[in-house]
Write a protein that holds these residues in place. Structure first.
Motif, mmCIF file in Angstrom:
data_model
loop_
_atom_site.group_PDB
_atom_site.id
_atom_site.type_symbol
_atom_site.label_atom_id
_atom_site.label_comp_id
_atom_site.label_asym_id
_atom_site.label_seq_id
_atom_site.Cartn_x
_atom_site.Cartn_y
_atom_site.Cartn_z
ATOM 1 N N GLY A 1 0.793 -1.221 0.000
ATOM 2 C CA GLY A 1 0.000 0.000 0.000
ATOM 3 C C GLY A 1 0.825 1.271 0.000
ATOM 4 N N ILE A 2 2.142 1.152 0.207
ATOM 5 C CA ILE A 2 3.039 2.313 0.161
ATOM 6 C C ILE A 2 3.591 2.447 -1.256
ATOM 7 N N LYS A 3 3.523 3.648 -1.789
ATOM 8 C CA LYS A 3 3.984 3.883 -3.161
ATOM 9 C C LYS A 3 5.201 4.799 -3.152
ATOM 10 N N ILE A 4 6.256 4.346 -3.808
ATOM 11 C CA ILE A 4 7.544 5.045 -3.835
ATOM 12 C C ILE A 4 7.854 5.497 -5.260
ATOM 13 N N ILE A 5 8.170 6.774 -5.426
ATOM 14 C CA ILE A 5 8.687 7.266 -6.705
ATOM 15 C C ILE A 5 10.201 7.383 -6.560
ATOM 16 N N ASP A 6 10.912 6.561 -7.311
ATOM 17 C CA ASP A 6 12.366 6.443 -7.190
ATOM 18 C C ASP A 6 13.045 7.211 -8.315
ATOM 19 N N LEU A 7 13.613 8.365 -7.962
ATOM 20 C CA LEU A 7 14.328 9.186 -8.938
ATOM 21 C C LEU A 7 15.837 9.026 -8.802
ATOM 22 N N THR A 8 16.277 7.909 -8.241
ATOM 23 C CA THR A 8 17.700 7.719 -7.978
ATOM 24 C C THR A 8 18.353 6.809 -9.004
ATOM 25 N N ARG A 9 19.666 6.827 -8.987
ATOM 26 C CA ARG A 9 20.417 5.897 -9.824
ATOM 27 C C ARG A 9 21.716 5.548 -9.126
ATOM 28 N N VAL A 10 22.454 4.638 -9.695
ATOM 29 C CA VAL A 10 23.725 4.087 -9.215
ATOM 30 C C VAL A 10 23.469 3.125 -8.052
ATOM 31 N N LEU A 11 23.800 3.476 -6.774
ATOM 32 C CA LEU A 11 23.724 2.433 -5.752
ATOM 33 C C LEU A 11 22.983 2.825 -4.481
ATOM 34 N N ALA A 12 23.345 3.922 -3.829
ATOM 35 C CA ALA A 12 22.747 4.228 -2.524
ATOM 36 C C ALA A 12 21.223 4.289 -2.601
ATOM 37 N N GLY A 13 20.703 5.086 -3.527
ATOM 38 C CA GLY A 13 19.253 5.205 -3.677
ATOM 39 C C GLY A 13 18.594 3.923 -4.150
ATOM 40 N N GLY B 1 22.278 3.968 1.846
ATOM 41 C CA GLY B 1 21.001 3.373 1.460
ATOM 42 C C GLY B 1 20.242 2.853 2.666
ATOM 43 N N LEU B 2 20.953 2.218 3.581
ATOM 44 C CA LEU B 2 20.319 1.693 4.793
ATOM 45 C C LEU B 2 19.801 2.826 5.684
ATOM 46 N N PHE B 3 20.620 3.865 5.898
ATOM 47 C CA PHE B 3 20.173 4.991 6.719
ATOM 48 C C PHE B 3 18.960 5.683 6.083
ATOM 49 N N THR B 4 18.963 5.793 4.748
ATOM 50 C CA THR B 4 17.830 6.411 4.063
ATOM 51 C C THR B 4 16.563 5.587 4.265
ATOM 52 N N CYS B 5 16.711 4.288 4.167
ATOM 53 C CA CYS B 5 15.572 3.398 4.384
ATOM 54 C C CYS B 5 15.015 3.582 5.798
ATOM 55 N N ILE B 6 15.885 3.666 6.787
ATOM 56 C CA ILE B 6 15.455 3.878 8.173
ATOM 57 C C ILE B 6 14.711 5.212 8.296
ATOM 58 N N GLY B 7 15.261 6.248 7.676
ATOM 59 C CA GLY B 7 14.622 7.565 7.721
ATOM 60 C C GLY B 7 13.240 7.565 7.104
ATOM 61 N N ILE B 8 13.092 6.849 5.999
ATOM 62 C CA ILE B 8 11.787 6.761 5.332
ATOM 63 C C ILE B 8 10.784 6.016 6.207
ATOM 64 N N LEU B 9 11.198 4.899 6.780
ATOM 65 C CA LEU B 9 10.287 4.128 7.632
ATOM 66 C C LEU B 9 9.869 4.944 8.848
ATOM 67 N N ALA B 10 10.821 5.679 9.438
ATOM 68 C CA ALA B 10 10.498 6.527 10.588
ATOM 69 C C ALA B 10 9.524 7.636 10.177
ATOM 70 N N SER B 11 9.721 8.199 8.998
ATOM 71 C CA SER B 11 8.847 9.276 8.521
ATOM 72 C C SER B 11 7.447 8.764 8.225
ATOM 73 N N LEU B 12 7.346 7.563 7.697
ATOM 74 C CA LEU B 12 6.026 6.957 7.464
ATOM 75 C C LEU B 12 5.304 6.744 8.792
ATOM 76 N N HIS B 13 6.038 6.304 9.810
ATOM 77 C CA HIS B 13 5.433 6.124 11.131
ATOM 78 C C HIS B 13 4.967 7.464 11.699
#
Length: 394
Positions: free
Chosen positions: A7-19, A173-185
């Protein structure tokens, strides 16, 4: 069963590796991820090879499963209108353009909130949005150099050495993922979105952990120690009769058992009883241990060390690690269906969730593979889609 982020929708404008690594994790967890790429070459890593498999680079394949592929020309007015529609239906936008680029295109965070009030924007860059280096490009190698990581990696007598993978990208990439999950909460109970500012430099500094703390507490600048540990002895590489292994003795009781196991009575003396005292006699201890270990093979020592509760492990190459019984038992090598690549194998996810297990539902998308499908869902007719293709908007 739907994934944890269904149910969560992500628009991914990144490239290479971290994003892409971050959005792959979110996709693995069940989020819908739309990977937006330029219409000409797309993600740079599509060309980073060899190796290539049926035209797809191994580098690109490593971080892009569980996504839909969409091409868009963000320099065109039509392209910008399409992005607005995507944002209006999204929960999260993640981007790693050079700081300021997205704002110039009319998609700063404040602009996005006018499209979707509770949108979450995660921005990845080399050095973040502030500071004298904020406008510099963020390459993993440069970050490893400037964060101090290379200064502590490698043998003391040789050049500083980078880590063998783009570890700063992976950590970011991992820290960004954590930040996104925290922001969703946070949004779940407040109704508010927010902007996340993540940099490779900050992420790698944070990942210096105890080495950084050692300096902050003592004022002593850490040096390269090769395969040694700055605070623990023995915690290093040793040679058996047929190759190398790592032994990591983490406390004094383990050391006592280890000394008994290798039948070296000198190591049981009061001089070597505590880790602090062992640090002062590192070279002597190393030589005593090495003289004993050379008498048996890696497998013989592994069995004995395991029986006595001494942390150890052989030094595997990548093939041995991925083909190990442990990796296989944990499903860390996956067979993934792909329209062109037969027997595509990808590294599995370390996330083992009992109620919402990770699934690979989508192969790493071909360049623009789902563009028409997504455009149709946005309400565009087939004739409009064909016209925008001719205009190079999608």
């Amino acid at each position: 069963m739907p994934g944890a982020l269904h149910g969560i929708k992500i628009i991914d404008l990144t490239r290479v590796l971290a994003g892409p690594f971050c959005t792959m994790i979110l996709g693995d967890l069940g989020a819908e991820v739309i990977k937006v790429e330029s219409i000409d070459r797309g993600d740079e890593t599509r060309g980073w090879g060899p190796p290539f498999v049926e035209g797809e680079s191994a580098y690109y394949l490593c971080a892009n499963r569980n996504k839909q592929g969409f091409t868009l020309n963000l320099k065109s007015e039509q392209g910008k209108e399409i992005l607005k529609k995507l944002i209006s239906e999204a929960d999260v936008v993640i981007q790693n353009f050079k700081p300021g680029t997205l704002a110039k295109l009319g998609f700063a965070y404040d602009d996005m909130t006018k499209i979707k009030e509770d949108i979450i924007l995660a921005s990845i860059s080399g050095f973040g949005s502030q500071g004298p280096n904020s406008n510099l490009p963020g390459y993993d190698y440069i970050i490893q150099a400037m964060s101090g990581l290379m200064s502590i990696t490698g043998e003391k007598e040789l050049q500083p050495t980078k880590v063998g993978v783009a570890i700063s990208d992976v950590l970011t990439g991992l820290f960004t993922c954590i930040g996104i999950l925290a922001s969703l909460h946070h949004r779940n109970y407040s109704g508010e979105g927010q902007e996340i500012d993540i940099s490779l430099f900050d992420s790698q500094l944070a990942a210096l952990v105890n080495v950084a703390s050692n300096y902050l507490c003592s004022g002593n600048i850490p040096e390269r120690m090769g395969n040694y540990h700055p605070n623990i002895v023995p915690y290093q590489v040793f040679s058996a009769s047929d190759g190398e292994l790592v032994i990591a003795v983490g406390n004094d009781e383990q050391f006592r058992r280890f000394a008994l196991l290798i039948e070296e009575p000198i190591l049981l003396e009061e001089t070597f009883k505590t880790n602090s005292s062992r640090l002062q006699h590192r070279k002597q201890i190393e030589q005593l241990i090495q003289n004993k270990l050379i008498s048996k093979s890696k497998s013989e020592w592994k069995e004995l060390l395991n029986q006595n509760g001494i942390p150890n492990g052989p030094i595997y190459n990548i093939s041995e690690a991925l083909q190990s019984e442990q990796a296989q038992s944990r499903n860390m090598v996956l067979d993934v269906n792909h329209p062109f690549i037969k027997n595509l194998k990808l590294v599995g996810s370390p996330l083992k969730l009992s109620k919402t297990p990770i699934e690979v539902l989508r192969h790493p998308p071909l360049h623009g593979e789902h563009t028409e499908e997504i455009m149709s869902k946005l309400g565009y007719s087939q004739s409009e889609i064909e016209e925008m293709k001719l205009n190079h908007s999608i």
